[in-house]
Write a protein that holds these residues in place. Structure first.
Motif, PDB file in Angstrom:
ATOM      1  N   LEU A  40       0.831  -1.202   0.000  1.00 22.39           N
ATOM      2  CA  LEU A  40       0.000   0.000   0.000  1.00 22.39           C
ATOM      3  C   LEU A  40       0.868   1.255   0.000  1.00 22.39           C
ATOM      4  N   ASP A  41       1.907   1.269   0.811  1.00 17.39           N
ATOM      5  CA  ASP A  41       2.813   2.422   0.833  1.00 17.39           C
ATOM      6  C   ASP A  41       3.469   2.630  -0.525  1.00 17.39           C
ATOM      7  N   ALA A  42       3.874   1.536  -1.169  1.00 12.37           N
ATOM      8  CA  ALA A  42       4.502   1.629  -2.490  1.00 12.37           C
ATOM      9  C   ALA A  42       3.506   2.152  -3.516  1.00 12.37           C
ATOM     10  N   ALA A  43       2.277   1.680  -3.462  1.00  7.79           N
ATOM     11  CA  ALA A  43       1.253   2.145  -4.402  1.00  7.79           C
ATOM     12  C   ALA A  43       0.942   3.619  -4.187  1.00  7.79           C
ATOM     13  N   GLU A  44       0.884   4.037  -2.932  1.00  7.41           N
ATOM     14  CA  GLU A  44       0.625   5.446  -2.643  1.00  7.41           C
ATOM     15  C   GLU A  44       1.784   6.319  -3.116  1.00  7.41           C
ATOM     16  N   ALA A  45       3.010   5.851  -2.906  1.00 10.13           N
ATOM     17  CA  ALA A  45       4.172   6.610  -3.358  1.00 10.13           C
ATOM     18  C   ALA A  45       4.176   6.714  -4.878  1.00 10.13           C
ATOM     19  N   GLU A  46       3.827   5.662  -5.565  1.00 11.74           N
ATOM     20  CA  GLU A  46       3.750   5.663  -7.021  1.00 11.74           C
ATOM     21  C   GLU A  46       2.674   6.638  -7.493  1.00 11.74           C
ATOM     22  N   GLY A  47       1.565   6.660  -6.796  1.00 11.02           N
ATOM     23  CA  GLY A  47       0.471   7.576  -7.150  1.00 11.02           C
ATOM     24  C   GLY A  47       0.870   9.031  -6.965  1.00 11.02           C
TER      25      GLY A  47
END
Length: 51
Positions: A40-47
């Motif tokens: 989730l943290d990685a997806a948020e950072a990517e977003g």
């Protein structure tokens, strides 16, 4: 400790197996929770990079 009679080995074995399985479930849950949090943290950072 209650008197378990001739079934003491079986009862204590069942308790031991239950404790081991519960501990395993807790550990697996914690690991999966950490992995989900990291994803989730990685997806948020990517977003945030693309948004």
């Amino acid at each position: 400790m209650p008197d378990l009679g001739k079934y003491a080995v079986e009862v204590l074995g069942a308790y031991g197996a239950t404790l081991v399985l519960l501990a395993a479930l807790v550990l697996v849950s914690l690991r999966r929770g950490r992995a989900a949090r990291a994803a989730l943290d990685a997806a948020e950072a990517e977003g945030h990079r693309h948004g």
